[in-house]
Design a protein around this motif. Structure first.
Motif, mmCIF file in Angstrom:
data_model
loop_
_atom_site.group_PDB
_atom_site.id
_atom_site.type_symbol
_atom_site.label_atom_id
_atom_site.label_comp_id
_atom_site.label_asym_id
_atom_site.label_seq_id
_atom_site.Cartn_x
_atom_site.Cartn_y
_atom_site.Cartn_z
ATOM 1 N N GLU A 24 4.418 -1.698 5.050
ATOM 2 C CA GLU A 24 4.999 -2.246 6.296
ATOM 3 C C GLU A 24 3.740 -2.448 7.474
ATOM 4 N N THR A 25 3.243 -1.313 7.684
ATOM 5 C CA THR A 25 2.447 -0.900 8.766
ATOM 6 C C THR A 25 0.983 -1.777 8.510
ATOM 7 N N LEU A 26 0.794 -1.692 7.326
ATOM 8 C CA LEU A 26 -0.645 -2.330 6.899
ATOM 9 C C LEU A 26 -0.663 -3.951 7.091
ATOM 10 N N GLN A 27 0.614 -4.347 6.665
ATOM 11 C CA GLN A 27 0.898 -5.778 6.878
ATOM 12 C C GLN A 27 1.001 -6.355 8.390
ATOM 13 N N ALA A 28 1.561 -5.456 9.305
ATOM 14 C CA ALA A 28 1.897 -5.642 10.680
ATOM 15 C C ALA A 28 0.767 -5.420 11.488
ATOM 16 N N GLU A 29 -0.053 -4.320 11.194
ATOM 17 C CA GLU A 29 -1.151 -3.739 12.367
ATOM 18 C C GLU A 29 -2.235 -3.618 11.521
ATOM 19 N N GLY A 30 -2.679 -3.693 10.346
ATOM 20 C CA GLY A 30 -3.658 -3.479 9.727
ATOM 21 C C GLY A 30 -4.013 -2.027 9.587
ATOM 22 N N ASP A 31 -5.384 -1.702 9.362
ATOM 23 C CA ASP A 31 -5.717 -0.292 9.074
ATOM 24 C C ASP A 31 -5.991 0.369 10.457
ATOM 25 N N GLY A 32 -5.650 1.510 10.625
ATOM 26 C CA GLY A 32 -5.734 2.390 12.029
ATOM 27 C C GLY A 32 -5.343 3.644 11.883
ATOM 28 N N PRO A 33 -5.312 4.313 13.019
ATOM 29 C CA PRO A 33 -5.236 5.809 13.082
ATOM 30 C C PRO A 33 -3.740 6.245 12.613
ATOM 31 N N VAL A 34 -2.722 5.278 12.532
ATOM 32 C CA VAL A 34 -1.168 5.398 11.910
ATOM 33 C C VAL A 34 -1.705 5.589 10.702
ATOM 34 N N ILE A 35 -2.134 4.710 10.008
ATOM 35 C CA ILE A 35 -2.453 4.543 8.603
ATOM 36 C C ILE A 35 -3.135 5.726 8.088
ATOM 37 N N ALA A 36 -4.134 6.330 8.613
ATOM 38 C CA ALA A 36 -5.095 7.378 8.163
ATOM 39 C C ALA A 36 -3.987 8.426 8.253
ATOM 40 N N SER A 37 -3.205 9.046 9.226
ATOM 41 C CA SER A 37 -2.340 9.819 9.397
ATOM 42 C C SER A 37 -1.315 9.884 8.310
ATOM 43 N N ALA A 38 -0.936 8.708 8.023
ATOM 44 C CA ALA A 38 0.246 8.521 6.830
ATOM 45 C C ALA A 38 -0.473 9.065 5.504
ATOM 46 N N ARG A 39 -1.720 8.492 5.510
ATOM 47 C CA ARG A 39 -2.441 8.986 4.122
ATOM 48 C C ARG A 39 -2.594 10.165 3.997
ATOM 49 N N LYS A 40 -2.996 10.952 5.182
ATOM 50 C CA LYS A 40 -3.382 12.486 4.875
ATOM 51 C C LYS A 40 -1.779 13.263 4.791
ATOM 52 N N THR A 41 -0.855 12.859 5.311
ATOM 53 C CA THR A 41 0.386 13.286 4.820
ATOM 54 C C THR A 41 0.895 13.126 3.772
ATOM 55 N N MET A 42 0.653 11.901 2.886
ATOM 56 C CA MET A 42 0.899 11.592 1.564
ATOM 57 C C MET A 42 0.029 12.348 0.856
ATOM 58 N N ALA A 43 -1.195 12.797 0.841
ATOM 59 C CA ALA A 43 -2.087 13.449 0.210
ATOM 60 C C ALA A 43 -1.369 14.948 0.098
ATOM 61 N N ARG A 44 -0.957 15.277 1.320
ATOM 62 C CA ARG A 44 -0.543 16.792 1.350
ATOM 63 C C ARG A 44 0.828 16.793 0.521
ATOM 64 N N LEU A 45 1.694 15.830 0.583
ATOM 65 C CA LEU A 45 2.914 15.752 -0.060
ATOM 66 C C LEU A 45 2.552 15.646 -1.864
ATOM 67 N N VAL A 46 1.590 15.048 -2.150
ATOM 68 C CA VAL A 46 1.180 15.082 -3.585
ATOM 69 C C VAL A 46 0.630 16.264 -4.007
ATOM 70 N N ARG A 47 -0.110 16.969 -3.111
ATOM 71 C CA ARG A 47 -0.518 18.454 -3.737
ATOM 72 C C ARG A 47 0.693 19.298 -3.768
ATOM 73 N N ARG A 48 1.437 19.154 -2.834
ATOM 74 C CA ARG A 48 2.761 20.111 -2.752
ATOM 75 C C ARG A 48 3.491 19.740 -4.046
ATOM 76 N N ILE A 49 3.741 18.839 -4.344
ATOM 77 C CA ILE A 49 4.492 18.452 -5.539
ATOM 78 C C ILE A 49 3.857 18.795 -6.716
ATOM 79 N N ALA A 50 2.540 18.841 -6.770
ATOM 80 C CA ALA A 50 1.905 19.393 -8.117
ATOM 81 C C ALA A 50 1.904 20.878 -7.975
#
Length: 69
Positions: free
Chosen positions: A27-53
């Motif tokens: 939703e954020t990508l569609q509304a605002e495009g790539d930016g700092p919010v997206i970068a932060s979300a991607r980092k959080t997602m990567a941490r979650l994927v590692r934690r799940i593993a």
């Protein structure tokens, strides 16, 4: 509650949060495009994927130990 149950609960919570982040990311990508919010979300997602593993590995180890007992 056993340690294994706590890990299962934490894993389920992480998966749910990861799913919500993915939806928000789209939703954020569609509304605002790539930016700092997206970068932060991607980092959080990567941490979650590692934690799940890690939790998956710990749960697998708990299962092996439980079968050996």
């Amino acid at each position: 509650m056993t340690r294994s149950e706590e890990r299962q609960r934490e894993r389920a919570s992480a998966i749910e949060y990861l799913g919500r982040l993915k939806l928000g990311l789209i939703e954020t990508l569609q509304a605002e495009g790539d930016g700092p919010v997206i970068a932060s979300a991607r980092k959080t997602m990567a941490r979650l994927v590692r934690r799940i593993a890690v939790l998956d590995a710990l749960l697998k180890r708990d299962q092996v130990r439980g079968k050996a007992s």
